[in-house]
Scaffold this motif. Sequence first.
Motif, PDB file in Angstrom:
ATOM      1  N   MET A 161     -22.122  -9.321  -0.829  1.00 55.67           N
ATOM      2  CA  MET A 161     -22.500 -10.353   0.114  1.00 55.67           C
ATOM      3  C   MET A 161     -21.435 -11.447   0.099  1.00 55.67           C
ATOM      4  SD  MET A 161     -26.112 -12.339   0.237  1.00 55.67           S
ATOM      5  CE  MET A 161     -26.725 -12.614   1.840  1.00 55.67           C
ATOM      6  N   HIS A 162     -21.053 -11.895   1.255  1.00 59.32           N
ATOM      7  CA  HIS A 162     -20.039 -12.939   1.372  1.00 59.32           C
ATOM      8  C   HIS A 162     -20.713 -14.291   1.562  1.00 59.32           C
ATOM      9  CE1 HIS A 162     -16.743 -10.130   1.559  1.00 59.32           C
ATOM     10  NE2 HIS A 162     -17.496  -9.380   2.365  1.00 59.32           N
ATOM     11  N   TYR A 163     -20.206 -15.246   0.840  1.00 54.51           N
ATOM     12  CA  TYR A 163     -20.720 -16.616   0.940  1.00 54.51           C
ATOM     13  C   TYR A 163     -19.633 -17.497   1.542  1.00 54.51           C
ATOM     14  CZ  TYR A 163     -24.332 -14.928  -2.225  1.00 54.51           C
ATOM     15  OH  TYR A 163     -25.357 -14.216  -2.786  1.00 54.51           O
ATOM     16  N   LYS A 164     -20.039 -18.522   2.247  1.00 52.56           N
ATOM     17  CA  LYS A 164     -19.082 -19.438   2.869  1.00 52.56           C
ATOM     18  C   LYS A 164     -18.724 -20.594   1.940  1.00 52.56           C
ATOM     19  CE  LYS A 164     -20.647 -18.531   7.526  1.00 52.56           C
ATOM     20  NZ  LYS A 164     -21.191 -19.066   8.760  1.00 52.56           N
ATOM     21  N   GLU A 165     -19.608 -20.833   0.961  1.00 52.83           N
ATOM     22  CA  GLU A 165     -19.420 -21.992   0.097  1.00 52.83           C
ATOM     23  C   GLU A 165     -19.892 -21.634  -1.308  1.00 52.83           C
ATOM     24  OE1 GLU A 165     -20.662 -26.694   0.398  1.00 52.83           O
ATOM     25  OE2 GLU A 165     -21.823 -25.217   1.482  1.00 52.83           O
ATOM     26  N   TYR A 166     -19.177 -22.097  -2.319  1.00 51.02           N
ATOM     27  CA  TYR A 166     -19.539 -21.834  -3.717  1.00 51.02           C
ATOM     28  C   TYR A 166     -19.662 -23.151  -4.473  1.00 51.02           C
ATOM     29  CZ  TYR A 166     -18.390 -16.953  -2.953  1.00 51.02           C
ATOM     30  OH  TYR A 166     -18.358 -15.670  -2.476  1.00 51.02           O
ATOM     31  N   LYS A 167     -20.463 -23.097  -5.536  1.00 48.77           N
ATOM     32  CA  LYS A 167     -20.666 -24.264  -6.386  1.00 48.77           C
ATOM     33  C   LYS A 167     -20.799 -23.751  -7.819  1.00 48.77           C
ATOM     34  CE  LYS A 167     -23.853 -28.172  -6.578  1.00 48.77           C
ATOM     35  NZ  LYS A 167     -25.032 -28.738  -5.936  1.00 48.77           N
ATOM     36  N   VAL A 168     -20.142 -24.408  -8.774  1.00 50.63           N
ATOM     37  CA  VAL A 168     -20.191 -23.992 -10.171  1.00 50.63           C
ATOM     38  C   VAL A 168     -20.917 -25.066 -10.965  1.00 50.63           C
ATOM     39  CG1 VAL A 168     -18.839 -23.422 -12.217  1.00 50.63           C
ATOM     40  CG2 VAL A 168     -18.051 -22.687  -9.957  1.00 50.63           C
ATOM     41  N   VAL A 169     -21.895 -24.634 -11.775  1.00 48.15           N
ATOM     42  CA  VAL A 169     -22.695 -25.551 -12.587  1.00 48.15           C
ATOM     43  C   VAL A 169     -22.511 -25.164 -14.049  1.00 48.15           C
ATOM     44  CG1 VAL A 169     -25.016 -26.389 -13.035  1.00 48.15           C
ATOM     45  CG2 VAL A 169     -24.353 -25.754 -10.719  1.00 48.15           C
ATOM     46  N   HIS A 170     -22.315 -26.152 -14.912  1.00 49.02           N
ATOM     47  CA  HIS A 170     -22.083 -25.935 -16.343  1.00 49.02           C
ATOM     48  C   HIS A 170     -23.237 -26.570 -17.107  1.00 49.02           C
ATOM     49  CE1 HIS A 170     -19.523 -26.636 -20.086  1.00 49.02           C
ATOM     50  NE2 HIS A 170     -19.567 -25.347 -19.928  1.00 49.02           N
ATOM     51  N   ILE A 171     -24.008 -25.759 -17.845  1.00 49.45           N
ATOM     52  CA  ILE A 171     -25.161 -26.247 -18.599  1.00 49.45           C
ATOM     53  C   ILE A 171     -24.889 -25.989 -20.077  1.00 49.45           C
ATOM     54  CG2 ILE A 171     -27.642 -26.019 -18.934  1.00 49.45           C
ATOM     55  CD1 ILE A 171     -27.647 -24.812 -16.027  1.00 49.45           C
ATOM     56  N   VAL A 172     -24.929 -27.054 -20.888  1.00 52.29           N
ATOM     57  CA  VAL A 172     -24.543 -26.970 -22.297  1.00 52.29           C
ATOM     58  C   VAL A 172     -25.745 -27.278 -23.182  1.00 52.29           C
ATOM     59  CG1 VAL A 172     -22.976 -27.894 -24.033  1.00 52.29           C
ATOM     60  CG2 VAL A 172     -22.265 -27.796 -21.648  1.00 52.29           C
ATOM     61  N   GLU A 173     -25.845 -26.577 -24.333  1.00 47.08           N
ATOM     62  CA  GLU A 173     -26.910 -26.882 -25.285  1.00 47.08           C
ATOM     63  C   GLU A 173     -26.647 -28.236 -25.927  1.00 47.08           C
ATOM     64  OE1 GLU A 173     -25.512 -23.693 -28.405  1.00 47.08           O
ATOM     65  OE2 GLU A 173     -27.004 -24.986 -29.324  1.00 47.08           O
ATOM     66  N   GLY A 174     -27.682 -28.831 -26.470  1.00 50.38           N
ATOM     67  CA  GLY A 174     -27.582 -30.169 -27.023  1.00 50.38           C
ATOM     68  C   GLY A 174     -26.692 -30.251 -28.249  1.00 50.38           C
ATOM     69  N   GLY A 175     -25.948 -31.329 -28.372  1.00 53.01           N
ATOM     70  CA  GLY A 175     -25.026 -31.504 -29.481  1.00 53.01           C
ATOM     71  C   GLY A 175     -25.713 -31.865 -30.784  1.00 53.01           C
ATOM     72  N   LEU A 176     -26.768 -32.669 -30.741  1.00 50.71           N
ATOM     73  CA  LEU A 176     -27.452 -33.087 -31.973  1.00 50.71           C
ATOM     74  C   LEU A 176     -28.141 -31.915 -32.663  1.00 50.71           C
ATOM     75  CD1 LEU A 176     -28.948 -36.525 -30.959  1.00 50.71           C
ATOM     76  CD2 LEU A 176     -26.957 -36.058 -32.380  1.00 50.71           C
ATOM     77  N   GLY A 177     -28.788 -31.054 -31.892  1.00 48.19           N
ATOM     78  CA  GLY A 177     -29.432 -29.874 -32.469  1.00 48.19           C
ATOM     79  C   GLY A 177     -28.416 -28.936 -33.089  1.00 48.19           C
ATOM     80  N   THR A 178     -27.240 -28.856 -32.484  1.00 45.82           N
ATOM     81  CA  THR A 178     -26.179 -28.016 -33.028  1.00 45.82           C
ATOM     82  C   THR A 178     -25.708 -28.546 -34.378  1.00 45.82           C
ATOM     83  OG1 THR A 178     -25.458 -27.459 -30.794  1.00 45.82           O
ATOM     84  CG2 THR A 178     -23.889 -27.081 -32.564  1.00 45.82           C
ATOM     85  N   ILE A 179     -25.552 -29.860 -34.485  1.00 48.14           N
ATOM     86  CA  ILE A 179     -25.061 -30.468 -35.732  1.00 48.14           C
ATOM     87  C   ILE A 179     -26.114 -30.367 -36.829  1.00 48.14           C
ATOM     88  CG2 ILE A 179     -24.430 -32.663 -36.809  1.00 48.14           C
ATOM     89  CD1 ILE A 179     -23.041 -33.360 -34.143  1.00 48.14           C
ATOM     90  N   PHE A 180     -27.362 -30.737 -36.530  1.00 51.58           N
ATOM     91  CA  PHE A 180     -28.392 -30.817 -37.573  1.00 51.58           C
ATOM     92  C   PHE A 180     -29.090 -29.491 -37.862  1.00 51.58           C
ATOM     93  CE2 PHE A 180     -28.259 -35.272 -36.066  1.00 51.58           C
ATOM     94  CZ  PHE A 180     -27.751 -35.802 -37.247  1.00 51.58           C
ATOM     95  N   LEU A 181     -29.202 -28.609 -36.873  1.00 50.53           N
ATOM     96  CA  LEU A 181     -29.931 -27.355 -37.060  1.00 50.53           C
ATOM     97  C   LEU A 181     -29.032 -26.119 -37.015  1.00 50.53           C
ATOM     98  CD1 LEU A 181     -32.941 -28.173 -34.722  1.00 50.53           C
ATOM     99  CD2 LEU A 181     -32.838 -28.434 -37.206  1.00 50.53           C
ATOM    100  N   GLY A 182     -27.786 -26.293 -36.676  1.00 43.75           N
ATOM    101  CA  GLY A 182     -26.871 -25.158 -36.566  1.00 43.75           C
ATOM    102  C   GLY A 182     -26.819 -24.582 -35.168  1.00 43.75           C
ATOM    103  N   ALA A 183     -27.891 -24.722 -34.428  1.00 46.83           N
ATOM    104  CA  ALA A 183     -27.952 -24.287 -33.037  1.00 46.83           C
ATOM    105  C   ALA A 183     -29.204 -24.897 -32.408  1.00 46.83           C
ATOM    106  CB  ALA A 183     -28.005 -22.775 -32.920  1.00 46.83           C
ATOM    107  N   SER A 184     -29.146 -25.164 -31.121  1.00 50.58           N
ATOM    108  CA  SER A 184     -30.324 -25.723 -30.478  1.00 50.58           C
ATOM    109  C   SER A 184     -30.765 -24.918 -29.263  1.00 50.58           C
ATOM    110  CB  SER A 184     -30.084 -27.181 -30.071  1.00 50.58           C
ATOM    111  OG  SER A 184     -29.028 -27.269 -29.163  1.00 50.58           O
ATOM    112  N   GLY A 185     -29.955 -24.028 -28.786  1.00 54.42           N
ATOM    113  CA  GLY A 185     -30.329 -23.187 -27.647  1.00 54.42           C
ATOM    114  C   GLY A 185     -30.059 -23.849 -26.311  1.00 54.42           C
ATOM    115  N   ILE A 186     -29.963 -23.024 -25.309  1.00 51.33           N
ATOM    116  CA  ILE A 186     -29.739 -23.502 -23.943  1.00 51.33           C
ATOM    117  C   ILE A 186     -31.010 -24.200 -23.478  1.00 51.33           C
ATOM    118  CG2 ILE A 186     -29.276 -22.748 -21.578  1.00 51.33           C
ATOM    119  CD1 ILE A 186     -26.888 -22.375 -23.422  1.00 51.33           C
ATOM    120  N   PRO A 187     -30.891 -25.356 -22.851  1.00 50.64           N
ATOM    121  CA  PRO A 187     -32.080 -26.064 -22.363  1.00 50.64           C
ATOM    122  C   PRO A 187     -32.675 -25.359 -21.139  1.00 50.64           C
ATOM    123  CG  PRO A 187     -30.095 -27.249 -21.758  1.00 50.64           C
ATOM    124  CD  PRO A 187     -29.666 -26.102 -22.615  1.00 50.64           C
ATOM    125  N   ILE A 188     -33.586 -24.421 -21.420  1.00 53.86           N
ATOM    126  CA  ILE A 188     -34.147 -23.559 -20.370  1.00 53.86           C
ATOM    127  C   ILE A 188     -34.868 -24.371 -19.297  1.00 53.86           C
ATOM    128  CG2 ILE A 188     -35.799 -21.694 -19.920  1.00 53.86           C
ATOM    129  CD1 ILE A 188     -33.281 -20.803 -21.394  1.00 53.86           C
TER     130      ILE A 188
END
Length: 70
Positions: free
Chosen positions: A1-28
């Motif tokens: 399928m051809h699209y006329k317009e594209y958009k890119v979104v970047h979703i990052v897991e939380g930094g504090l959970g990564t530091i204190f718990l080792g990983a926090s997961g993607i914010p679903i």
Amino acid sequence: MHYKEYKVVHIVEGGLGTIFLGASGIPIKKMETMLNKEAAQGWNVVFQLVEQKRFLLFWQREAVIVTLGR
């Protein structure tokens, strides 16, 4: 399928959970809310990628890169 317009979104897991718990997961709930908002404006998910990259020397953090098209 051809699209006329594209958009890119970047979703990052939380930094504090990564530091204190080792990983926090993607914010679903945040990702779901964002995708529903974009879908209401006519965007469709074309492609998504999960990436892991180094975070503050010792940790790794996951992120989802979503490409939308309409």
